[in-house]
Design an enzyme around this catalytic site. Structure first.
Site, PDB file in Angstrom:
ATOM      1  N   CYS A   1       4.130  -4.033   6.815  1.00  0.00           N
ATOM      2  CA  CYS A   1       3.143  -3.571   6.088  1.00  0.00           C
ATOM      3  C   CYS A   1       2.262  -2.303   6.152  1.00  0.00           C
ATOM      4  CB  CYS A   1       2.100  -4.973   5.731  1.00  0.00           C
ATOM      5  SG  CYS A   1       0.899  -4.664   4.174  1.00  0.00           S
TER       6      CYS A   1
ATOM      7  N   HIS B   1      -5.380  -3.249   2.986  1.00  0.00           N
ATOM      8  CA  HIS B   1      -4.783  -3.393   4.363  1.00  0.00           C
ATOM      9  C   HIS B   1      -4.696  -1.979   5.084  1.00  0.00           C
ATOM     10  CE1 HIS B   1      -2.046  -6.396   6.798  1.00  0.00           C
ATOM     11  NE2 HIS B   1      -3.018  -5.783   7.446  1.00  0.00           N
TER      12      HIS B   1
END
Ligand SMILES: *[C@@H]1O[C@H](CO)[C@@H](O)[C@H](O)[C@H]1NC(C)=O
Ligand SMILES: *[C@@H]1O[C@H](CO)[C@@H](O)[C@H](O)[C@H]1NC(C)=O
Ligand SMILES: *[C@@H]1O[C@H](CO)[C@@H](O)[C@H](O)[C@H]1NC(C)=O
Ligand SMILES: *[C@@H]1O[C@H](CO)[C@@H](O)[C@H](O)[C@H]1NC(C)=O
Ligand SMILES: *[C@@H]1O[C@H](CO)[C@@H](O)[C@H](O)[C@H]1NC(C)=O
Ligand SMILES: *[C@@H]1O[C@H](CO)[C@@H](O)[C@H](O)[C@H]1NC(C)=O
Ligand SMILES: *[C@@H]1O[C@H](CO)[C@@H](O)[C@H](O)[C@H]1NC(C)=O
Length: 454
Positions: free
Chosen positions: A82, A138
């Site tokens: 990610c 994120h």
């Protein structure tokens, strides 16, 4: 991969804003041609084989339609996990140049995409765009400076970190307790419990489209949590896949269906608002290395390449000029075996590079533990460790995209050549930023909400 899409987006505004080439961050006073709206949709942990047009049993009519009307990138790679993917997308820089080489930014870490890396949103803003983000950020939130609305986005709604629950928008602290992580640029959002994030994020994106004044072109980054774990989905979608016996697979398929429907709704809203004809829409995924990208555009113009770390999307079947792609060099991953060559890149270190057809992997090759459990693609993951000390693999990705046939013994010269690439990349790497967990991050200290703590 990020290397493809960032330049694509930037290139579109470059060509439409000024018609000139690189390095034109702030001299776009010539607004002769219209800047397209740019909608960038990111899905999370969505597998290469799980889209309708790759023959999946999961129906994705809206994505298939975008793909058939647009461009499919079939040789498209993102980073394996990610944070590296998102950081490259936002900064246009390899993670060896931002310090984010190792794993992800865990919620408890005082870490983020370095502030000296302008983001895609910063660049879009400079080019005159209204910039909005909905969804999963994120890229760090431990200080205010790292929040998306301080990194180029005019507005934000979504999850600051990762692995949230889809209905209550909570995420675990390291002690296992769950805390809210749903924000907009005014602060935490408490009143959306029970609202499934694929629907919620889609609705927020549609609100932005409907409210867009058209004075400026629109840049909207919609980063779904879907279809990352946990596997959660409203029953109405699950019912469509009741024939799938495996529960994980059924839930996952339903999650894909919800996301696909959301993309259909957003596309319709763009059409209803009269924006579609001037819109470039990109759909991409993070994770899984080999990945899906669909580009739908009604604005052609010339799509140019931008040379930074990143490069080169070529439409209409022209081969990409990019032949070299660094996947990663992760010096913190435990070493494996002994160095095979003494005068080049240390093969005990985890790394991977692609040069033309060939891909070299060194060090710990992973074991698929990061792959989302229900993905069909999981069955393609070979066990590469024929011996515990083995630390070099070479694959011809063109001939063998699923990496079954290790050629490293047969082609030692090729191995050495690719090690040379890794060595040169390594010389430009910055130290890894991977700070220890900070107990001050505990949301219990901050009203039960994940929030900046420094
Ligand atoms: C032209 O583009 C610049 C950015 O390059 C932007 O600041 C300006 O507002 C635009 N002007 C008009 C009239 O759209
Ligand atoms: C939550 O509050 C915001 C801001 O007051 C409002 O716009 C939104 O409609 C509310 N959502 C629900 C589900 O009530
Ligand atoms: C798409 O729009 C339909 C009709 O408004 C709605 O029922 C559905 O919940 C929406 N789906 C998503 C994922 O937002
Ligand atoms: C490389 O170095 C290691 C340890 O220093 C040594 O054991 C090995 O023989 C060397 N290999 C070659 C090919 O020189
Ligand atoms: C990468 O470069 C650093 C700094 O020059 C060096 O210490 C390290 O050994 C190199 N790593 C590998 C795997 O060659
Ligand atoms: C796979 O690797 C992960 C992380 O390195 C480790 O935690 C896990 O135990 C491994 N699983 C197997 C089956 O080896
Ligand atoms: C890799 O495979 C492709 C497709 O089969 C082939 O054209 C190419 O020559 C191969 N490259 C090498 C270096 O083996």
């Amino acid at each position: 991969m990020m290397k493809l899409w960032l330049p694509l987006l930037l290139a579109v505004w470059l060509s439409s804003a000024s018609g000139s080439n690189n390095n034109n961050n702030n001299n776009n006073n010539n607004n002769n041609s219209k800047q397209p709206n740019i909608i960038f949709i990111l899905a999370d942990d969505y597998g290469f084989n799980d889209i309708g047009y790759h023959g999946s049993q999961i129906a994705t009519p809206n994505l298939d339609k975008l793909a058939s009307d647009g461009v499919k990138l079939e040789n498209y790679y993102v980073q394996p996990i990610c944070t590296p993917t998102r950081s490259q997308l936002m900064s246009g820089r390899y993670q060896i140049h931002t310090g984010l080489q190792h794993e992800i930014i865990w919620s408890e870490q005082p870490n983020g995409l370095p502030l000296d890396s302008p983001t895609m949103a910063d660049k879009m803003k400079e080019a005159g765009y209204a910039t909005h983000m909905v969804g999963k950020w994120h890229l760090g939130f431990y200080k205010d400076e790292y929040l998306p609305w301080n990194r180029g986005f005019d507005s934000y709604f979504g999850y600051l970190t990762g692995s949230e629950q889809y209905f209550n928008h909570k995420r675990k602290y390291v002690d296992g307790k769950e805390y809210l992580d749903l924000w907009d640029n005014q602060g935490p959002v408490y009143n959306e419990t029970g609202h499934y994030s694929a629907n919620l994020f889609t609705e927020k994106a549609i609100d932005l489209v409907r409210g867009h004044g058209q004075k400026k072109p629109l840049f909207l980054y919609l980063a779904y949590q879907s279809v990352h774990c946990p596997l959660q989905v409203p029953e109405e979608y699950e019912r469509r896949y009741s024939h799938i016996k495996d529960e994980n697979r059924r839930l996952y398929s339903a999650m894909v269906a919800a996301m696909d429907e959301g993309i259909g709704n957003l596309t319709q809203a763009l059409k209803d608002s009269g924006l579609w004809e001037d819109t470039l829409l990109v759909f991409s995924t993070v994770f899984c290395v080999r990945d899906i990208c669909v580009i739908s555009y009604t604005v052609y113009e010339s799509i140019r390449s931008l040379q930074r770390d990143v490069c080169c999307f070529h439409s209409r079947g022209t081969p990409s000029k990019r032949t070299v792609l660094l996947h990663n060099i992760d010096p913190l991953r435990p070493r494996v075996g002994v160095p095979l060559y003494n005068d080049t890149f240390d093969t005990t270190v985890r790394a991977a590079v692609r040069v033309g057809h060939m891909k070299l992997i060194t060090g710990d090759p992973g074991n698929g533990s990061w792959v989302p459990p229900p993905a069909e693609s999981q069955k393609f993951i070979p066990d590469r460790r024929t011996s515990p000390d083995k630390n070099v693999w070479l694959f011809n990705i063109t001939a063998d995209p699923n990496e079954h046939n290790d050629l490293s013994d047969q082609m030692p010269d090729m191995v050495r050549t690719l090690l040379g690439y890794l060595q040169r990349f390594n010389q430009t790497a910055v130290p890894v930023r991977y700070p220890p967990y900070d107990p001050r991050s505990n949301p219990a200290l901050h009203g039960g909400v994940w929030r900046p703590w420094e």
